[in-house]
Design a protein around this motif. Structure first.
Motif, short mmCIF file in Angstrom:
data_model
loop_
_atom_site.label_atom_id
_atom_site.label_comp_id
_atom_site.label_asym_id
_atom_site.label_seq_id
_atom_site.Cartn_x
_atom_site.Cartn_y
_atom_site.Cartn_z
N GLY A 129 6.71 5.28 6.48
CA GLY A 129 7.93 6.07 6.44
C GLY A 129 8.70 6.05 7.74
O GLY A 129 9.93 5.94 7.76
N VAL A 130 7.98 6.13 8.87
CA VAL A 130 8.64 6.12 10.18
C VAL A 130 9.35 4.79 10.42
O VAL A 130 10.51 4.75 10.85
N LEU A 131 8.68 3.69 10.14
CA LEU A 131 9.27 2.37 10.37
C LEU A 131 10.53 2.18 9.54
O LEU A 131 11.54 1.65 10.02
N ALA A 132 10.46 2.59 8.27
CA ALA A 132 11.64 2.44 7.40
C ALA A 132 12.77 3.35 7.86
O ALA A 132 13.94 2.93 7.91
N ARG A 133 12.45 4.57 8.22
CA ARG A 133 13.47 5.54 8.62
C ARG A 133 14.17 5.13 9.92
O ARG A 133 15.37 5.30 10.08
N GLU A 134 13.40 4.57 10.85
CA GLU A 134 13.94 4.29 12.18
C GLU A 134 14.67 2.95 12.27
O GLU A 134 15.44 2.74 13.20
N ASN A 135 14.42 2.04 11.33
CA ASN A 135 14.91 0.68 11.53
C ASN A 135 15.80 0.14 10.43
O ASN A 135 16.61 -0.74 10.68
N VAL A 136 15.66 0.63 9.21
CA VAL A 136 16.53 0.16 8.14
C VAL A 136 17.84 0.94 8.23
O VAL A 136 17.82 2.17 8.34
N PRO A 137 18.98 0.26 8.21
CA PRO A 137 20.27 0.97 8.31
C PRO A 137 20.40 2.04 7.23
O PRO A 137 20.08 1.81 6.07
N ILE A 138 20.86 3.20 7.62
CA ILE A 138 21.01 4.29 6.67
C ILE A 138 22.09 3.99 5.65
O ILE A 138 22.14 4.59 4.57
N SER A 139 22.95 3.04 5.98
CA SER A 139 24.01 2.64 5.06
C SER A 139 23.52 1.61 4.03
O SER A 139 24.30 1.21 3.16
N CYS A 140 22.27 1.21 4.12
CA CYS A 140 21.71 0.23 3.18
C CYS A 140 21.66 0.84 1.78
O CYS A 140 20.99 1.85 1.55
N GLN A 141 22.37 0.23 0.84
CA GLN A 141 22.44 0.76 -0.51
C GLN A 141 21.37 0.18 -1.43
O GLN A 141 20.99 0.82 -2.41
N ASP A 142 20.91 -1.01 -1.13
CA ASP A 142 19.92 -1.68 -1.99
C ASP A 142 18.73 -2.10 -1.15
O ASP A 142 18.80 -3.05 -0.38
N TRP A 143 17.63 -1.38 -1.28
CA TRP A 143 16.43 -1.68 -0.51
C TRP A 143 15.87 -3.07 -0.82
O TRP A 143 15.28 -3.73 0.04
#
Length: 413
Positions: A129-143
């Motif tokens: 969860g930390v890695l995804a939260r800190e590094n994937v752009p929050i504007s990413c609409q499609d994981w």
């Protein structure tokens, strides 16, 4: 009043030393995309090699890299602002997870469904969860399309945990769910002060690098399209009458715990896990809709060893499973996966029965051959004794005793 002790003064320095040591280790191993959050600040992440992370507008320059340590100093300030501005209580929860610092990758145990269980499973789930939260752009609409981010995330996970490549897909599914949950929590914070730009901007977490990226996220979440979608799922959630009591442990870890504590782990069924996950501390069910007594009564009427997903107590009370999930088995369990596991178990059982049959046939054949040879030896010895008029050597007549001694040796082969 006594001042701070020496140990309390040294704690922040020790944490920084551990964090810097991890940065150096991963830098030497070639992970140039990994970054680290600064303590007690809202500044962008500092890239390895001294480069400042992020470009104007947020993510135009690609993936921001991976943090080695997440500190909740900036988040706590934002949470305090949220509580003050929205009128929420001051109850302190568990708080956001931090990325662990390890000397070597930690071992992870997975069950037959590919779900993390065992001693380090909570650290593994929190780190995802930390890695995804800190590094994937929050504007990413499609994981599913975040392929570059996923490549870096997988490198970071492999540095922290011993995860086989066969669990790559399920790990990314867990990350995607954690990222979605994180966005939902941010949405709940910005919905109430809608229209107050100053308050909304003060809620921006420290891991979001630019105000432009935050405003883009806020604009999307406050749009009529997203509000309609949000209301739809809120209505569905309000119809939920089967709340569980597993907390963050989940069904998979609860099942693992129950089997570990049981003298007959194979006897723990989905019905047992379901019931245990819906009981209060006093062992009473949360409500009558859970159907605990109905499941118990139905299970007692079924022959032992005949339970399956198609006819167990959970299916009897709630009906057949829908596609995409299986009740009482945790995140990641699907009907197709359970069918594949059932087929593998059936094949393994069939192979074991065939091996046992072959062993019995070989044992009987060898026993018959030995009986023939022993009888021939007796006959030959008797003939020699009669010709020499001498007393023959005593030969045991209890051949079964010899067979009992020889057969155990055959079983070891």
């Amino acid at each position: 009043m006594r001042g701070p002790t020496k140990s309390s003064k040294m704690a922040p320095k020790k944490g920084r030393r551990e964090r810097n040591a991890t940065v150096t280790t991963l830098r030497n191993q070639g992970n140039e995309g990994i970054s680290i959050s600064e303590r007690d600040s809202n500044s962008p992440h500092t890239q390895l090699g001294g480069q400042s992370g992020g470009s104007p507008g947020g993510q135009s320059g690609g993936s921001p890299g991976l943090p080695l340590d997440h500190d909740s100093g900036s988040s706590s300030a934002n949470e305090a602002a949220t509580n003050t501005s929205t009128g929420k209580g001051t109850h302190k929860g568990r708080g956001q997870a931090k990325l662990i610092v390890v000397d070597s990758p930690l071992p992870i145990q997975f069950n037959e469904r590919g779900q993390p269980v065992g001693p380090n499973n909570e650290k593994f789930s929190s780190s995802c969860g930390v890695l995804a939260r800190e590094n994937v752009p929050i504007s990413c609409q499609d994981w599913k399309k975040a392929s570059k981010d996923k490549r870096l995330l997988w490198v970071a996970i492999k540095k922290l945990f011993e995860v086989p490549d066969c669990h790559r897909k399920s790990t990314f599914q867990s990350m995607g769910k954690s990222l979605s949950d994180y966005k939902s929590r941010l949405t709940n914070d910005i919905i109430e002060p809608e229209g107050d730009t100053e308050v909304i901007n003060s809620l921006r977490p420290g891991n979001i690098k630019s105000i432009e990226e935050w405003q883009q996220f806020v604009s999307d979440r406050l749009s009529d399209n997203h509000k309609a979608k949000r209301q739809k799922f809120q209505d569905l959630r309000s119809m939920q009458k089967l709340p569980h009591t597993t907390s963050r442990r989940g069904y998979a870890r609860l099942e693992h715990k129950m089997k570990k504590e049981s003298n007959t782990p194979d006897s723990i069924s989905r019905v047992d896990v379901w019931i245990a996950g819906h009981l209060r501390k006093n062992k009473e069910p949360l409500n009558d809709a859970i159907g605990v007594q109905k499941m118990r009564d139905y299970t007692q009427t079924q022959p032992e060893g005949t339970s399956s997903l198609q006819n167990d107590g959970v299916t009897h009370v709630f009906g057949a499973e829908r596609r995409g999930r299986v009740r009482g088995l945790g995140f990641g369990a699907t009907i197709s996966k359970m069918q594949a596991i059932g087929y593998q178990k059936e094949q393994a059982k069939r192979m074991e029965e065939m091996m046992n049959d072959m062993k019995d046939e070989m044992r009987n054949e060898i026993k018959a051959e030995m009986m023939v040879e022993m009888k021939a030896l007796l006959s030959q010895n008797a003939c020699v004794a009669s010709q020499s008029n001498a007393t023959p050597n005593p030969i045991p007549t209890n051949l079964q005793g010899y067979m009992c001694e020889l057969l155990p040796l055959m079983d070891k082969a």
